[in-house]
Design a protein around this motif. Structure first.
Motif, short mmCIF file in Angstrom:
data_model
loop_
_atom_site.label_atom_id
_atom_site.label_comp_id
_atom_site.label_asym_id
_atom_site.label_seq_id
_atom_site.Cartn_x
_atom_site.Cartn_y
_atom_site.Cartn_z
N ASN A 1 1.00 -1.11 0.79
CA ASN A 1 -0.43 0.24 0.13
C ASN A 1 0.97 1.29 0.14
N PRO A 2 0.39 2.31 -0.58
CA PRO A 2 1.19 3.75 -0.45
C PRO A 2 1.64 4.40 0.47
N LEU A 3 0.86 3.86 2.00
CA LEU A 3 1.29 4.65 3.42
C LEU A 3 2.61 3.61 3.66
N ALA A 4 3.03 2.85 3.12
CA ALA A 4 4.21 2.03 3.55
C ALA A 4 4.98 2.50 2.81
N LEU A 5 5.15 3.06 1.81
CA LEU A 5 6.07 3.53 1.13
C LEU A 5 6.13 4.76 1.48
N GLN A 6 5.47 5.56 1.85
CA GLN A 6 5.64 6.67 2.72
C GLN A 6 5.86 6.79 4.14
N LYS A 7 5.92 5.89 5.05
CA LYS A 7 6.86 5.27 5.80
C LYS A 7 8.02 5.08 5.88
N VAL A 8 8.11 4.19 4.72
CA VAL A 8 10.07 4.05 4.28
C VAL A 8 11.26 5.68 3.94
N VAL A 9 10.06 6.46 3.46
CA VAL A 9 10.94 7.84 3.17
C VAL A 9 9.88 9.23 4.63
N ARG A 10 9.94 9.13 5.25
CA ARG A 10 9.44 9.68 6.05
C ARG A 10 10.62 10.38 6.17
N HIS A 11 11.44 10.04 6.95
CA HIS A 11 12.96 10.99 6.94
C HIS A 11 13.96 11.90 6.31
N ILE A 12 13.48 11.63 4.99
CA ILE A 12 13.57 12.28 3.63
C ILE A 12 12.75 13.55 3.23
N ASP A 13 13.22 14.98 3.03
CA ASP A 13 12.60 16.56 2.88
C ASP A 13 12.20 15.83 1.79
N TYR A 14 11.16 15.57 1.09
CA TYR A 14 10.57 16.00 -0.14
C TYR A 14 9.50 16.93 -0.47
N HIS A 15 8.94 17.39 -1.67
CA HIS A 15 7.86 17.74 -1.70
C HIS A 15 6.56 17.59 -1.71
N GLN A 16 6.41 16.40 -2.49
CA GLN A 16 5.00 15.93 -3.08
C GLN A 16 5.11 14.30 -3.31
N MET A 17 4.51 13.40 -2.66
CA MET A 17 4.08 12.35 -2.56
C MET A 17 2.96 11.96 -4.29
N THR A 18 2.34 11.37 -5.08
CA THR A 18 1.74 10.75 -5.68
C THR A 18 1.47 9.36 -5.53
N ILE A 19 0.09 8.99 -6.37
CA ILE A 19 -0.12 7.44 -7.06
C ILE A 19 -0.68 7.54 -8.92
N ARG A 20 0.89 7.09 -8.89
CA ARG A 20 0.26 6.66 -10.15
C ARG A 20 -0.42 4.96 -10.97
N HIS A 21 -0.70 5.91 -11.80
CA HIS A 21 -1.49 4.04 -12.49
C HIS A 21 -1.64 3.97 -13.60
N GLN A 22 -1.35 3.22 -14.68
CA GLN A 22 -2.16 3.31 -15.79
C GLN A 22 -2.93 2.28 -15.82
#
Length: 101
Positions: free
Chosen positions: A52-73
């Motif tokens: 799930n995308p929330l688990a990926l947010q947890k992986v990068v929580r210590h990194i400074d970023y501007h935006q997170m998106t979900i991409r689907h084709q």
């Protein structure tokens, strides 16, 4: 191109992270730095994936970023026998940080 989380730490702030939908409940982490996109890998070189995308947010929580998106084709056209599109039917939507981790 591939990049590790440690290497991303030196490139902060990251333009955006993308939770790229690979399957029904499988997402791969992609980092965008400027115009370049990198598949984020662990120390062994395996792509970072989650159910799930929330688990990926947890992986990068210590990194400074501007935006997170979900991409689907969508595979819908293929499923109903439509010809291959000349343009992409890719959908990318913002995924805010809810601090649920």
């Amino acid at each position: 191109m591939k990049i590790t989380l440690a290497a991303l730490g030196d490139m902060q702030p990251i333009t955006k992270f993308v939770a790229n939908s690979l399957d029904v409940a499988l997402y791969q982490l992609i980092a965008c730095v400027g115009e370049a996109e990198y598949i984020v890998v662990d120390d062994e070189g395996d792509a970072i994936r989650a159910r799930n995308p929330l688990a990926l947010q947890k992986v990068v929580r210590h990194i400074d970023y501007h935006q997170m998106t979900i991409r689907h084709q969508s595979a819908y056209d293929e499923m109903i026998g439509q010809p291959v599109r000349k343009s992409s039917n890719q959908l990318e939507v913002p995924f805010g940080d809810n601090k649920l981790y």
